[in-house]
Design a protein around this motif. Structure first.
Motif, mmCIF file in Angstrom:
data_model
loop_
_atom_site.group_PDB
_atom_site.id
_atom_site.type_symbol
_atom_site.label_atom_id
_atom_site.label_comp_id
_atom_site.label_asym_id
_atom_site.label_seq_id
_atom_site.Cartn_x
_atom_site.Cartn_y
_atom_site.Cartn_z
ATOM 1 N N PRO A 71 0.839 -1.269 0.039
ATOM 2 C CA PRO A 71 0.003 -0.152 -0.009
ATOM 3 C C PRO A 71 0.963 1.317 -0.139
ATOM 4 O O PRO A 71 0.182 2.408 -0.350
ATOM 5 N N GLY A 72 1.971 1.140 0.443
ATOM 6 C CA GLY A 72 2.924 2.602 0.448
ATOM 7 C C GLY A 72 3.354 2.911 -0.883
ATOM 8 O O GLY A 72 3.896 4.025 -1.009
ATOM 9 N N ARG A 73 3.506 1.935 -1.951
ATOM 10 C CA ARG A 73 3.945 2.329 -3.219
ATOM 11 C C ARG A 73 2.749 2.697 -3.816
ATOM 12 O O ARG A 73 1.693 1.816 -4.102
ATOM 13 N N ARG A 74 2.841 3.755 -4.443
ATOM 14 C CA ARG A 74 1.715 4.467 -5.105
ATOM 15 C C ARG A 74 1.986 4.731 -6.552
ATOM 16 O O ARG A 74 2.588 5.734 -6.778
ATOM 17 N N PRO A 75 1.729 4.103 -7.765
ATOM 18 C CA PRO A 75 2.377 4.287 -8.922
ATOM 19 C C PRO A 75 1.531 5.663 -9.504
ATOM 20 O O PRO A 75 0.355 5.960 -9.127
ATOM 21 N N ASP A 76 2.211 6.136 -10.519
ATOM 22 C CA ASP A 76 1.579 7.424 -11.055
ATOM 23 C C ASP A 76 0.190 7.147 -11.636
ATOM 24 O O ASP A 76 0.418 6.239 -12.688
ATOM 25 N N THR A 179 -6.277 7.494 10.711
ATOM 26 C CA THR A 179 -4.738 6.925 11.148
ATOM 27 C C THR A 179 -4.091 6.491 9.818
ATOM 28 O O THR A 179 -4.673 5.853 8.808
ATOM 29 N N ASN A 180 -2.833 6.655 9.806
ATOM 30 C CA ASN A 180 -1.974 6.138 8.870
ATOM 31 C C ASN A 180 -0.959 5.239 9.704
ATOM 32 O O ASN A 180 -0.563 5.622 10.767
ATOM 33 N N ALA A 181 -0.568 4.101 8.915
ATOM 34 C CA ALA A 181 0.559 3.419 9.234
ATOM 35 C C ALA A 181 1.545 3.771 8.332
ATOM 36 O O ALA A 181 1.458 4.452 7.256
ATOM 37 N N GLU A 182 2.810 3.827 8.840
ATOM 38 C CA GLU A 182 3.837 4.470 8.068
ATOM 39 C C GLU A 182 5.293 3.601 8.172
ATOM 40 O O GLU A 182 5.437 3.204 9.271
ATOM 41 N N ASN A 183 6.020 3.676 7.179
ATOM 42 C CA ASN A 183 7.381 2.974 7.356
ATOM 43 C C ASN A 183 8.229 4.029 6.830
ATOM 44 O O ASN A 183 8.337 3.848 5.402
ATOM 45 N N VAL A 424 17.635 17.485 3.815
ATOM 46 C CA VAL A 424 17.214 16.078 4.086
ATOM 47 C C VAL A 424 15.628 15.898 3.681
ATOM 48 O O VAL A 424 14.875 16.715 3.389
ATOM 49 N N MET A 425 15.523 14.575 3.282
ATOM 50 C CA MET A 425 13.998 14.203 2.655
ATOM 51 C C MET A 425 13.499 13.349 3.687
ATOM 52 O O MET A 425 14.117 12.357 4.010
ATOM 53 N N GLN A 426 12.588 13.800 4.426
ATOM 54 C CA GLN A 426 12.115 12.828 5.583
ATOM 55 C C GLN A 426 10.853 12.299 5.266
ATOM 56 O O GLN A 426 9.951 12.848 4.684
ATOM 57 N N GLY A 427 10.759 10.948 5.522
ATOM 58 C CA GLY A 427 9.684 10.194 5.207
ATOM 59 C C GLY A 427 9.636 9.797 4.039
ATOM 60 O O GLY A 427 8.425 9.827 3.148
ATOM 61 N N THR A 428 10.866 9.433 3.261
ATOM 62 C CA THR A 428 10.867 8.951 2.054
ATOM 63 C C THR A 428 10.049 7.497 1.936
ATOM 64 O O THR A 428 9.859 6.665 2.760
ATOM 65 N N ALA A 429 9.601 7.140 0.713
ATOM 66 C CA ALA A 429 8.879 5.732 0.536
ATOM 67 C C ALA A 429 9.307 4.892 -0.888
ATOM 68 O O ALA A 429 8.714 4.237 -1.446
ATOM 69 N N GLY A 430 10.682 5.327 -1.181
ATOM 70 C CA GLY A 430 11.062 4.930 -2.319
ATOM 71 C C GLY A 430 11.821 3.501 -2.297
ATOM 72 O O GLY A 430 12.810 3.273 -2.813
#
Length: 458
Positions: A71-76, A179-183, A424-430
């Motif tokens: 779910p964290g990966r969101r394609p264009d 609520t969000n889950a986050e990695n 700094v890039m905070q909270g990256t999802a890549g």
């Protein structure tokens, strides 16, 4: 020069320190959901040249290649090409749509680039948030020097804002999802471009006021936002835990922070984690109150509402969440700023707020300017000036909306230091498994110091 749009006379009234501001009149409130304004106070119409589209409230559907198991990966979802690119050679052509931060980036870095795509107004709110927003128009007030909310429901507090602090409250209570889950992973890129992982954590972010079952106004003790982060990298930080809690009463309660440090094997209240304390999660390039562009109490600054303008925001930046097209090693492979290939810029209408440090307080920033998206207050840009009046730091977030639920996420926050050249890039999802996604709420005890103590590494 900021071009102000004068569409609601009451919107541009100035704030006076110490005054308690009443809600708007019933006649003004009737504009919401009418011919010119959305139910949450944004302009419905497209811009004069059509580059900002009309708001249709339809949101966005998930693309075929989205995998709910990741779910964290969101394609264009758009698969569009840029309309044009702004660079150091042509930026003056677009100067009226650029913030001072963006202009300075072009002046300072010859290789800086902004790829501008078609604008999409994808922010959608659930019905109960809209209903509460309509109530707030005539009932919500900012009292005690506008540092405490009174008579407000779980929606946008001030859909017709009259003061700078009202716009800031709209940002602080931005609706993402309950609520969000986050990695989330944070990368620090020194001036030489050698990026390193500053922190990585599993966590949960919650807006408990947005419980859809709630029907009563907010109480001063109510928490509008809280987060818990459990660090797992780098190795020296493994086992550290952090909880931040923010209440709608900034006078008597404000922000609370709790830390668990494995070396001390105890949980401690951390009152210093506020204001201009260097953020423990972003390598010191930003302050604690730089989080989410601005987070925490507003008592140290005077906030003035400048008006509205059209500016380029990092918006619908799904590519920055997709490790298949923009993995982290690509995202932070460039010096001084994230890889322009990974950042999508769109033209949006924004609220502009300028703030100045009060003489009786200290802060490393003496002036700040904020630009917040009119459709949701989650997307935006911050500019921070030092005591000499020089633009010192800046920040923007890589906003995107959810498709599995209403709402959105402010995505990665990019903190830029214009003096040192680092960012700094905070909270990256890549990376596989990284990112943010809606989940069911956790019980209140999960965000308590007792929970940190019980789960600490012994």
């Amino acid at each position: 020069m900021i071009r102000t749009i004068r569409f609601v006379p009451t919107v541009l009234a100035l704030a006076f320190a110490g005054q308690a501001f009443a809600a708007v009149s019933a006649d003004d409130a009737k504009q919401l959901g009418g011919a010119t304004l959305t139910s949450f106070g944004a302009e419905k119409a497209a811009s004069k040249d059509g580059s900002i589209p009309e708001y249709d409230g339809k949101g966005i559907a998930p693309p075929a290649d989205w995998d709910p198991k990741q779910p964290g990966r969101r394609p264009d979802p758009f698969h569009e090409k840029p309309l044009f690119s702004i660079n150091a050679q042509n930026w003056q052509t677009y100067a009226d749509k650029l913030t001072e931060l963006q202009k300075e980036m072009f002046k300072k870095y010859p290789d800086y680039r902004m790829d501008v795509y078609p604008s999409h107004r994808t922010m959608v709110f659930p019905k109960y948030v809209i209903d509460n927003t309509l109530k707030n128009a005539t009932s919500c007030k900012a009292v005690d020097n506008e540092l405490r909310l009174d008579g407000c429901y779980a929606g946008i507090p001030f859909p017709l804002p009259k003061t700078g602090k009202e716009v800031m409250w709209n940002h602080l209570l931005f609706y993402g999802t309950p609520t969000n889950a986050e990695n989330q992973r944070t990368w620090h890129v020194p001036p030489n471009g050698s990026a390193y992982l500053a922190s990585a954590s599993h966590g949960f972010e919650a807006f408990p006021i947005y419980d859809p079952k709630r029907t009563t106004p907010l109480d001063g003790k109510d928490v509008y936002w809280r987060v818990r982060l459990d660090d797992y990298a780098p190795a020296r930080a493994n086992g550290q835990k952090l909880i931040l809690v923010n209440a709608v009463d900034q006078v008597n309660i404000g922000q609370r922070a709790y830390q668990y440090l494995p070396g001390q094997r105890r949980v401690k209240l951390a009152p210093d984690l506020a204001y201009d304390t260097p953020s423990p999660t972003n390598g010191g390039v930003g302050t604690v109150d730089d989080a989410k562009l601005f987070l925490g109490a507003m008592d140290r600054f005077d906030f003035k509402l400048i008006g509205k303008s059209e500016k380029f925001l990092a918006y619908n930046t799904y590519g920055a969440t997709d490790y298949k097209t923009c993995p982290e090693d690509k995202l932070v492979s460039t010096k001084h700023f994230p890889n322009p290939d990974c950042i999508r810029w769109e033209l949006h209408r924004v609220w502009v707020v300028d703030s100045t440090l009060k003489p009786q307080f200290r802060h490393i920033y003496h002036r700040r300017t904020f630009y917040f998206d009119e459709d949701g207050y989650g997307a935006g840009i911050q500019e921070a000036y030092d005591a000499s009046g020089k633009l010192y730091r800046g920040a923007f977030n890589t906003f995107y909306t959810y498709w599995e639920k209403d709402g959105g996420n402010d995505g990665s926050v990019v903190n830029l230091d214009l003096i040192t050249g680092e960012y700094v890039m905070q909270g990256t999802a890549g990376a596989p498994g990284a990112g943010f996604w809606p989940v069911e709420p956790k019980p209140d005890v999960f965000y308590s110091p007792e929970a940190l103590a019980g789960e600490g590494i012994n």
